[in-house]
Design a protein around this motif. Structure first.
Motif, PDB file in Angstrom:
ATOM      1  N   GLY A   1       0.740  -1.036  -0.123  1.00  0.00           N
ATOM      2  CA  GLY A   1       0.057   0.053   0.070  1.00  0.00           C
ATOM      3  C   GLY A   1       0.789   1.302  -0.073  1.00  0.00           C
ATOM      4  O   GLY A   1       0.228   2.469   0.216  1.00  0.00           O
TER       5      GLY A   1
ATOM      6  N   ASP B   1       0.461   4.498  -2.391  1.00  0.00           N
ATOM      7  CA  ASP B   1      -0.540   5.633  -1.835  1.00  0.00           C
ATOM      8  C   ASP B   1       0.049   6.880  -2.193  1.00  0.00           C
ATOM      9  O   ASP B   1      -0.547   7.716  -2.543  1.00  0.00           O
ATOM     10  N   TYR B   2       0.986   7.206  -1.365  1.00  0.00           N
ATOM     11  CA  TYR B   2       1.685   8.483  -1.214  1.00  0.00           C
ATOM     12  C   TYR B   2       2.257   8.937  -2.559  1.00  0.00           C
ATOM     13  O   TYR B   2       2.224  10.037  -2.855  1.00  0.00           O
ATOM     14  N   ARG B   3       2.518   7.888  -3.403  1.00  0.00           N
ATOM     15  CA  ARG B   3       3.082   8.298  -4.615  1.00  0.00           C
ATOM     16  C   ARG B   3       1.839   8.509  -5.747  1.00  0.00           C
ATOM     17  O   ARG B   3       2.118   9.355  -6.466  1.00  0.00           O
ATOM     18  N   MET B   4       0.765   8.177  -5.343  1.00  0.00           N
ATOM     19  CA  MET B   4      -0.348   8.462  -6.179  1.00  0.00           C
ATOM     20  C   MET B   4      -0.886   9.779  -5.930  1.00  0.00           C
ATOM     21  O   MET B   4      -1.670  10.232  -6.763  1.00  0.00           O
ATOM     22  N   ILE B   5      -0.441  10.443  -4.907  1.00  0.00           N
ATOM     23  CA  ILE B   5      -1.115  11.807  -4.675  1.00  0.00           C
ATOM     24  C   ILE B   5      -0.062  12.907  -4.969  1.00  0.00           C
ATOM     25  O   ILE B   5      -0.439  14.052  -4.663  1.00  0.00           O
ATOM     26  N   LEU B   6       1.007  12.477  -5.530  1.00  0.00           N
ATOM     27  CA  LEU B   6       1.969  13.479  -5.958  1.00  0.00           C
ATOM     28  C   LEU B   6       1.683  14.044  -7.191  1.00  0.00           C
ATOM     29  O   LEU B   6       1.409  13.320  -8.105  1.00  0.00           O
ATOM     30  N   PRO B   7       1.966  15.304  -7.324  1.00  0.00           N
ATOM     31  CA  PRO B   7       1.443  16.054  -8.692  1.00  0.00           C
ATOM     32  C   PRO B   7       2.447  15.899  -9.742  1.00  0.00           C
ATOM     33  O   PRO B   7       3.076  16.764 -10.417  1.00  0.00           O
ATOM     34  N   ALA B   8       2.706  14.506 -10.230  1.00  0.00           N
ATOM     35  CA  ALA B   8       4.153  14.197 -11.181  1.00  0.00           C
ATOM     36  C   ALA B   8       3.361  12.924 -11.656  1.00  0.00           C
ATOM     37  O   ALA B   8       2.619  12.034 -10.967  1.00  0.00           O
TER      38      ALA B   8
ATOM     39  N   LEU C   1       3.005   9.282 -12.398  1.00  0.00           N
ATOM     40  CA  LEU C   1       3.340   8.190 -11.342  1.00  0.00           C
ATOM     41  C   LEU C   1       4.080   7.008 -12.070  1.00  0.00           C
ATOM     42  O   LEU C   1       5.184   6.552 -11.006  1.00  0.00           O
TER      43      LEU C   1
ATOM     44  N   PHE D   1       7.739   8.039 -11.376  1.00  0.00           N
ATOM     45  CA  PHE D   1       8.136   7.957  -9.952  1.00  0.00           C
ATOM     46  C   PHE D   1       8.479   6.179  -9.860  1.00  0.00           C
ATOM     47  O   PHE D   1       9.209   5.765  -9.256  1.00  0.00           O
TER      48      PHE D   1
ATOM     49  N   VAL E   1      -3.138   0.665 -12.846  1.00  0.00           N
ATOM     50  CA  VAL E   1      -3.383   1.577 -11.876  1.00  0.00           C
ATOM     51  C   VAL E   1      -4.875   2.021 -11.570  1.00  0.00           C
ATOM     52  O   VAL E   1      -5.039   2.093 -10.210  1.00  0.00           O
TER      53      VAL E   1
ATOM     54  N   TYR F   1      -5.704  -0.460  -8.723  1.00  0.00           N
ATOM     55  CA  TYR F   1      -5.014  -0.339  -7.722  1.00  0.00           C
ATOM     56  C   TYR F   1      -5.971  -0.549  -6.305  1.00  0.00           C
ATOM     57  O   TYR F   1      -6.754  -0.033  -6.375  1.00  0.00           O
TER      58      TYR F   1
ATOM     59  N   SER G   1      -4.631  -0.656  -3.069  1.00  0.00           N
ATOM     60  CA  SER G   1      -4.198  -0.311  -1.889  1.00  0.00           C
ATOM     61  C   SER G   1      -3.910  -1.427  -0.670  1.00  0.00           C
ATOM     62  O   SER G   1      -4.265  -2.623  -1.102  1.00  0.00           O
TER      63      SER G   1
ATOM     64  N   ILE H   1      -6.673   8.065  -4.904  1.00  0.00           N
ATOM     65  CA  ILE H   1      -5.990   6.729  -4.931  1.00  0.00           C
ATOM     66  C   ILE H   1      -6.717   5.669  -5.471  1.00  0.00           C
ATOM     67  O   ILE H   1      -6.195   4.803  -6.081  1.00  0.00           O
TER      68      ILE H   1
ATOM     69  N   ARG I   1      -6.830  11.914 -11.213  1.00  0.00           N
ATOM     70  CA  ARG I   1      -5.734  12.376 -10.821  1.00  0.00           C
ATOM     71  C   ARG I   1      -4.805  13.577 -11.597  1.00  0.00           C
ATOM     72  O   ARG I   1      -3.823  13.423 -12.077  1.00  0.00           O
TER      73      ARG I   1
ATOM     74  N   LYS J   1      -3.109  17.016 -12.429  1.00  0.00           N
ATOM     75  CA  LYS J   1      -1.963  17.887 -11.688  1.00  0.00           C
ATOM     76  C   LYS J   1      -2.800  18.927 -10.986  1.00  0.00           C
ATOM     77  O   LYS J   1      -2.143  19.162  -9.746  1.00  0.00           O
TER      78      LYS J   1
ATOM     79  N   LEU K   1      -4.077  17.380  -7.688  1.00  0.00           N
ATOM     80  CA  LEU K   1      -3.006  16.890  -6.562  1.00  0.00           C
ATOM     81  C   LEU K   1      -2.123  18.030  -6.168  1.00  0.00           C
ATOM     82  O   LEU K   1      -1.760  17.758  -4.877  1.00  0.00           O
TER      83      LEU K   1
ATOM     84  N   ARG L   1       1.572   4.974   7.936  1.00  0.00           N
ATOM     85  CA  ARG L   1       2.677   4.841   6.808  1.00  0.00           C
ATOM     86  C   ARG L   1       3.500   6.135   6.939  1.00  0.00           C
ATOM     87  O   ARG L   1       2.924   7.330   7.146  1.00  0.00           O
TER      88      ARG L   1
ATOM     89  N   TYR M   1       6.006  19.775  -5.993  1.00  0.00           N
ATOM     90  CA  TYR M   1       4.939  20.684  -5.993  1.00  0.00           C
ATOM     91  C   TYR M   1       5.065  22.109  -6.830  1.00  0.00           C
ATOM     92  O   TYR M   1       4.406  22.775  -6.944  1.00  0.00           O
TER      93      TYR M   1
END
Lengths: 266, 323
Positions: free
Chosen positions: A98, A101-108, A110, A113, A258, A261, A263, B73, B91, B93, B96, B106, B126
């Motif tokens: 899981g 999760d944190y990677r999926m909320i980054l504005p870049a 996926l 990453f 994706v 996913y 989680s 997610i 998702r 940009k 996010l 976590r 960001y």
């Protein structure tokens, strides 16, 4: 353009973090590099032992086999420094735990990453002697190489990386359904190692398989043949076509993965 | 204007059933039976700009799944969902860049490196302008009280210190919508209080929309203005905290300590006996009778100490879970 600069900056950041992580455990760092260099040296001696008994493997001379061997390891290192372990090991493990999760909320992106987050700087330092080894092999070949052959060689190494990226990405993506794809990754890793031998060692059925169905020939043999001026234009198109198609299919598969996913429970 | 709008939002998970042992694993590999679980069932939710909402429910009630759908997610199985005008699962940009998620279970920071490195990573990811970044770091680091540990590798920090570093990282890009999933999980009361203060202060000052899940009622009671109770995937209550107290038929609890032995049978007639520990008794009574019952106790029994309080939030919520 601004985005490209941001991704480049992020990649440099991953390089810096990779280096800092490795340097945090210095004895481990130097021991691992030594181990990797010894592993390649042992393989070199293995080939040398074979050529003490025979003068050629199929159409390949000793120097040409060394070129194939060096090319394979250049590709292998470039893969393991960048996307290799990220996709085959880290991605399935993050999907399972899981941690995606944190990677999926980054504005870049996926996939950026997933493919490059852990740059393996230890392999980068082992890569440098391999490049030196390639230079030594080219010097030993003692033949005139046209600029076009060099360009093709570099392009086909890039093509080889695209092919490997597509296959490993497709394997890693299965983890979105199975939550583990390590078994498949190990099978491919072992299969891929065949790519460092001239495929002339195989006959009939297996030769057809490794050229057309699981085209391991693309990994090192095709670039090496291009440098030696022994690659037909038809096969050149075949090589680029296979990698391009494999990448397109892998990216489609990734997007479906994706969406699937799930989680992990908290 | 609604920041979050969900209509009939649902999520169904599946997994392959597996019996114990190697035989079970082999059987699952060959003929595994898919089991479907409805984690979230047709929930409707409207949350406005700047609201601080407590999202509570027992384990497995669907609160984390909801949070993961809201943050993009997880893809919902059915229903519609909009957060700041975006469909989270796409998702995008812009979406996010305006949300953040912190979970208690976590950690997102680089394990071998100091928090400062992760902050820098956030700056690049960001696209935070340098001046804003410096200002936000100064402000948030001061508020979280982590100035002394910014250059210490994460693996050397305590769980509470790590969580405070992570909160700073999560707020650096000044998100409009903040999802917090049990942020005080496994922390001692001092660190939990610091984190509550941090969330409350930054949320109010910047008009963030905050959704907080927690099993710790102090988190909910001290931070949230609105409470949503979710149970078995459905919303069981949605309203102001004060309405939650009223929802169970406005009750009060009288805590009384007697100065000598008292017949419990006589006290039982005054209200519902919730606890009796030696000479200390807790009686649950209707709110409009509380003063009269207290006065009756004073007049007729040897009272040493007495107080009237609201029912503990835990008890109200537990009774909702039991329905």
């Amino acid at each position: 353009m601004k985005d490209l600069r941001r991704y480049w900056e992020l990649f440099l950041f991953f390089v810096k973090v990779g280096l800092m992580k490795q340097m945090a455990y210095r004895p481990h760092f130097f021991l691992m590099i030594t181990g990797k260099v010894i592993r390649i040296a042992l393989l070199f001696f293995f080939f040398q032992a074979i050529f003490l008994k025979v003068s050629r493997i199929g159409e390949w001379t000793w120097e040409q086999v060394l070129l194939l061997f060096a090319t394979f390891h250049v590709v292998d290192y470039m893969m393991s420094i960048t996307f290799g372990r990220n996709l085959s090991s880290h991605l399935p493990s993050r999907v399972q735990s899981g941690e995606m999760d944190y990677r999926m909320i980054l504005p870049a992106n996926l996939l950026f990453f997933a493919s490059l987050e852990d740059v393996d700087m230890m392999d980068f330092f082992s890569f440098l002697p391999t490049l030196g080894f390639l230079g030594w092999v080219l010097w030993r070949l003692d033949m005139a190489i046209a600029p076009l052959q060099v360009i093709l060689y570099i392009l086909l190494i890039a093509n080889s990386l695209v092919f490997l990226y597509a296959v490993i990405l497709a394997i890693a993506t299965t983890s979105f359904w199975t939550t583990q794809s390590y078994g498949l990754a190990v099978i491919f890793d072992n299969l891929m190692k065949i790519g460092r031998y001239p495929l002339d060692i195989f006959e009939g059925f297996w030769k057809v398989i490794f050229i057309y169905f699981v085209p391991l020939v693309l990994i090192a043999q095709v670039p090496a043949q291009a440098l030696l001026g022994a690659l037909s234009p038809g096969f050149l198109f075949f090589a680029f076509g296979v990698s391009g198609t494999a990448l397109a299919l892998a990216l489609m598969f990734w997007r479906r993965g994706v969406k699937n996913y799930m989680s992990a429970s908290s | 204007m609604n920041t979050i709008r969900a209509e009939k939002l649902s999520k169904t998970y599946w997994f392959c059933e597996k019996e114990a042992g190697i035989g079970g694993s082999l059987k699952a590999l060959v003929s595994g039976r898919k089991v479907y679980v409805d984690a979230v069932r047709e929930i409707d939710l409207d949350i406005g700009l700047g609201e601080i909402v407590g999202f509570i429910g027992p384990n497995g009630s669907g609160k984390t799944t909801t949070l993961k759908m809201l943050s993009g997610i997880l893809h919902p199985t059915a229903g519609s969902l909009e957060v700041m005008g975006h469909t989270p699962s796409r998702r995008e940009k812009d979406f996010l860049k305006n949300i953040t998620l912190v979970t208690g279970q976590r950690n997102r920071l680089f394990w071998d490196l100091p928090a400062r490195e992760y902050f820098d990573f956030c700056r690049v990811t960001y696209e935070i302008p340098s001046a804003t970044y410096r200002r936000n770091v100064d402000y948030l680091v001061g508020m979280a009280g982590i100035g002394e540990i910014l250059d210490v590798p994460q693996r050397k920090l305590s769980a509470g210190e790590r969580k405070r570093c992570e909160l700073v990282a999560a707020f650096l890009h000044n998100p409009s919508v903040i999802f917090l999933d049990e942020p005080t999980n496994a922390l001692d009361f001092i660190n939990a209080r610091r984190i509550r203060d941090f969330i409350r202060e930054t949320g109010r000052e910047n008009r963030h929309t905050v959704i907080l899940t927690s099993h710790n009622m102090a988190d909910i009671g001290q931070v949230c203005e609105r409470i949503v109770v979710i149970n078995r995937g459905r919303i069981a209550f949605d309203g102001k905290a004060v309405e939650l107290y009223n929802a169970k038929g406005r009750k009060k609890q009288i805590r009384v300590v007697f100065d000598g032995p008292v017949s419990t049978e006589a006290l039982g007639g005054l209200g519902t006996m919730r606890m009796m520990n030696g000479q200390e008794v807790r009686l649950e009574v209707d709110a409009d009778r509380a003063a009269a019952v207290a006065s009756h106790l004073f007049s007729n029994y040897p009272v040493k100490d007495i107080g009237i309080v609201d029912l503990p939030l835990e008890e109200i919520i537990e009774s909702i879970y039991m329905e």
